[in-house]
Enzyme design. Structure first.
Site, PDB file in Angstrom:
ATOM      1  N   CYS A  54       0.827  -1.216   0.000  1.00  0.00           N
ATOM      2  CA  CYS A  54       0.000   0.000   0.000  1.00  0.00           C
ATOM      3  C   CYS A  54       0.859   1.263   0.000  1.00  0.00           C
ATOM      4  O   CYS A  54       1.720   1.447   0.864  1.00  0.00           O
ATOM      5  CB  CYS A  54      -0.895  -0.031   1.236  1.00  0.00           C
ATOM      6  SG  CYS A  54      -1.733   1.519   1.594  1.00  0.00           S
ATOM      7  N   TYR A 198      -5.369   5.200  -8.897  1.00  0.00           N
ATOM      8  CA  TYR A 198      -6.511   4.372  -8.508  1.00  0.00           C
ATOM      9  C   TYR A 198      -7.766   4.778  -9.280  1.00  0.00           C
ATOM     10  O   TYR A 198      -8.582   3.930  -9.653  1.00  0.00           O
ATOM     11  CB  TYR A 198      -6.761   4.482  -7.002  1.00  0.00           C
ATOM     12  CG  TYR A 198      -5.707   3.810  -6.168  1.00  0.00           C
ATOM     13  CD1 TYR A 198      -5.829   2.476  -5.786  1.00  0.00           C
ATOM     14  CD2 TYR A 198      -4.567   4.499  -5.762  1.00  0.00           C
ATOM     15  CE1 TYR A 198      -4.857   1.854  -5.026  1.00  0.00           C
ATOM     16  CE2 TYR A 198      -3.582   3.885  -5.002  1.00  0.00           C
ATOM     17  CZ  TYR A 198      -3.726   2.563  -4.642  1.00  0.00           C
ATOM     18  OH  TYR A 198      -2.753   1.939  -3.897  1.00  0.00           O
TER      19      TYR A 198
END
Length: 338
Positions: A54, A198
């Protein structure tokens, strides 16, 4: 990745908006350090739960390493794979109860170790509704989540724990540049670049994807021009928090986002200045050790079934982050030997 609804795990997410745009949900745990409830403590009271994969976790890991806070704030990592069934998981052993509640170490307790991150969210708030995301800053004294907002956590790590840092000379928010300028630069990169990849990858319409991709590459073009005139994002004298907040996205870009999220107009290595800047940040002391491309690729290419249902991990491209970066050298960078 699934979500919690009033403390119960649901193996499906909320999805995009009606126009197909990816929507990042607001984080809910936003307590502050220092505060009366959460004073500064460098003796392991607070621990980080992160993922190597992440980018938001990577920000926290970077600041922790560059400041030298490894002894003050322990960290545990989620597994690379994040499935619908359980979201982020915590290894076959789970997180032992003693890590979360060390003050109960000498007491008998029947609680089993947490195997999934969503269990820890429910420990913090039994009726929690929302995503069980990383990073998490956990308080072992009160047994709850202090913050699950990366922008807050990096600020705590930058400033609140200075007395416990081993790298005393590292200042990522220098007064000579100003916190307002640093915050403005970080914000300017957040939506089009950090979150923009994203928005490209999880768009469910052509319009939403194109909108995100255009904004992403316009900002990369702006950054390339900026870095043709100065060494770092906010001048040529020192690395700031803004640099370290941008780095995780560019580190992942060519090997993950270019293909997986269809951010495929240009590679970062096709931008001479951005590519040199990325290598320079990577080569700063402590940064390389926070980077794990194998776990990053495993996560992205096996976890997102809606994007890549076959789950195989592609080879390459072969990128050498240790290649000499060619940026100006010869002076100390924010206390970090460059």
């Amino acid at each position: 990745m699934g979500r919690l609804l009033e403390g119960q795990w649901i193996p499906n997410d909320l999805g995009p908006d009606v126009q197909g745009r990816y929507v990042r949900r607001a984080t809910q745990f936003r307590s502050q350090i220092p505060s009366p409830e959460y004073p500064v403590d460098g003796n392991g009271r607070y621990c980080l739960i992160l993922s190597h994969a992440c980018g938001w976790s990577h920000r926290c890991l970077l600041i922790r390493a560059v400041k030298g806070l490894e002894d003050a704030i322990p960290v545990t990592f989620c597994d690379p794979f994040m499935g619908q069934e359980n979201g982020w998981t915590l290894g076959s052993e789970g997180i032992v109860f003693d890590v979360l509640f060390p003050n109960k170490r000498n007491k008998k307790d029947n609680n089993a170790p947490a195997k999934a991150l969503h269990e820890i969210y429910v420990m913090a708030k039994s009726d929690y509704t929302g995503r069980a995301s990383v990073p998490v800053l956990w308080d072992t004294h009160t047994g709850t989540i202090v913050s699950n907002e990366s922008s807050d956590i990096v600020q705590f790590l930058c400033k609140a724990f200075d007395e416990h840092a081993t790298h005393k000379g590292v200042d990522l928010t220098p007064t000579s540049i100003g916190e307002a300028a640093i915050a403005e630069m970080t914000k300017a990169n957040y939506d089009p670049v950090n979150n923009g990849v994203y928005k490209c990858g999880f768009a469910s319409s052509q319009k939403a994807y194109t909108e995100a991709a255009v904004a992403l590459f316009e900002r990369l073009d702006d950054l390339e021009n900026m870095l043709s005139k100065q060494r770092y994002l906010l001048g040529s004298s020192q690395v700031t928090l803004s640099d370290l907040c941008l780095f995780p996205t560019l580190y992942r870009f060519d090997q993950v986002y270019y293909t997986h999220f269809k951010c495929s107009k240009k590679h970062i290595y096709e931008y001479p200045n951005l590519w040199g800047w990325t290598r320079e940040i990577y080569q700063l002391p402590g940064v390389k050790e926070t980077c794990d491309m194998d776990k990053i690729k495993e996560h992205y290419y096996t976890s997102h079934e809606s994007i890549h249902p076959r789950k195989y991990i592609p080879l390459g491209p072969d990128i050498d982050f240790d290649e000499p970066h060619g940026r100006a050298r010869g002076y100390n960078v924010a206390g970090i030997d460059s």
